[in-house]
Design an enzyme around this catalytic site. Structure first.
Site, PDB file in Angstrom:
ATOM      1  N   ARG A 106     -14.342  -5.644 -49.665  1.00  0.00           N
ATOM      2  CA  ARG A 106     -13.491  -4.779 -48.833  1.00  0.00           C
ATOM      3  C   ARG A 106     -14.166  -4.446 -47.509  1.00  0.00           C
ATOM      4  O   ARG A 106     -13.501  -4.361 -46.472  1.00  0.00           O
ATOM      5  CB  ARG A 106     -13.118  -3.486 -49.571  1.00  0.00           C
ATOM      6  CG  ARG A 106     -12.190  -3.720 -50.739  1.00  0.00           C
ATOM      7  CD  ARG A 106     -10.846  -4.323 -50.281  1.00  0.00           C
ATOM      8  NE  ARG A 106     -10.005  -4.635 -51.417  1.00  0.00           N
ATOM      9  CZ  ARG A 106      -9.699  -5.872 -51.804  1.00  0.00           C
ATOM     10  NH1 ARG A 106     -10.152  -6.911 -51.159  1.00  0.00           N
ATOM     11  NH2 ARG A 106      -8.923  -6.065 -52.851  1.00  0.00           N
ATOM     12  N   GLU A 109     -13.751  -7.581 -45.574  1.00  0.00           N
ATOM     13  CA  GLU A 109     -12.359  -7.653 -45.156  1.00  0.00           C
ATOM     14  C   GLU A 109     -12.103  -6.723 -43.967  1.00  0.00           C
ATOM     15  O   GLU A 109     -11.370  -7.074 -43.030  1.00  0.00           O
ATOM     16  CB  GLU A 109     -11.466  -7.262 -46.329  1.00  0.00           C
ATOM     17  CG  GLU A 109      -9.986  -7.305 -46.023  1.00  0.00           C
ATOM     18  CD  GLU A 109      -9.150  -6.857 -47.206  1.00  0.00           C
ATOM     19  OE1 GLU A 109      -8.105  -7.492 -47.435  1.00  0.00           O
ATOM     20  OE2 GLU A 109      -9.527  -5.885 -47.907  1.00  0.00           O
ATOM     21  N   SER A 132     -26.297  -2.992 -31.935  1.00  0.00           N
ATOM     22  CA  SER A 132     -27.471  -3.398 -32.697  1.00  0.00           C
ATOM     23  C   SER A 132     -27.340  -3.014 -34.159  1.00  0.00           C
ATOM     24  O   SER A 132     -26.911  -1.904 -34.490  1.00  0.00           O
ATOM     25  CB  SER A 132     -28.720  -2.730 -32.120  1.00  0.00           C
ATOM     26  OG  SER A 132     -29.847  -3.016 -32.920  1.00  0.00           O
TER      27      SER A 132
END
Length: 165
Positions: A106, A109, A132
């Site tokens: 997730r 995703e 960064s």
């Protein structure tokens, strides 16, 4: 649980299979002591996310931090120094792509879906560059909500502009 019975981590299962054996032993010692990453972080003077990264082989401790960690967990300091001491370097970016673990998937995703919009907003607000992940602090918080508690992830990373030459 009796003091004689040691807690074990199944080192052949994900995400432990690719970790150095010392990391598995650290996780077992943490469980045996009943400590959270937050508690260990307080003892070491670090954030819980950094400590979890260390336990999963993704961060590097100083010799002093390894000695403190050995004291906190009750493990031999010599083992930590021998296995993840000055000669050892972390392997960052643990795991397959795409991730198999549902929670990690997730997060992956989220970057796939929102990565380009986030990139556009960073460019609008900061200019041409990157955030960064080396100079970055990550926090995980629980946010109470009547419809179900929320997970609040914060990536507090330094902006690094691309050089022009």
């Amino acid at each position: 649980m009796s003091q004689q019975q040691a807690l074990k981590v199944n080192s052949s299962s994900e995400p432990y299979a690719d970790l150095p054996e010392i990391c598995v032993r650290l996780l077992e010692a943490k469980a045996q002591k009943g400590l959270s990453f937050e508690a260990i972080g307080k003892a070491l003077g670090h954030d819980e996310v950094w400590v979890a990264a260390l336990f999963y082989g993704q961060a590097k401790a100083t010799p002093e931090e390894l000695s403190k960690l050995a004291d906190v967990l009750g493990v031999p300091s010599s083992s930590l120094h021998a296995e993840i001491g000055e000669h050892w370097f972390p392997r960052r970016g643990l795991g397959p792509v795409p991730p198999q673990d549902p929670l990690i998937y997730r997060l992956f995703e989220g970057v796939l879906v929102y990565g380009t919009p986030i990139k556009a907003l960073i460019h609008e607000k900061f200019g041409d560059g990157i955030m960064s992940m080396i100079d970055c602090k990550v926090t995980v918080e629980r946010k109470e909500n009547p419809k179900g508690d929320r997970v609040l992830l914060t990536f507090d990373g330094k902006f690094l502009p691309y050089l022009r030459w």
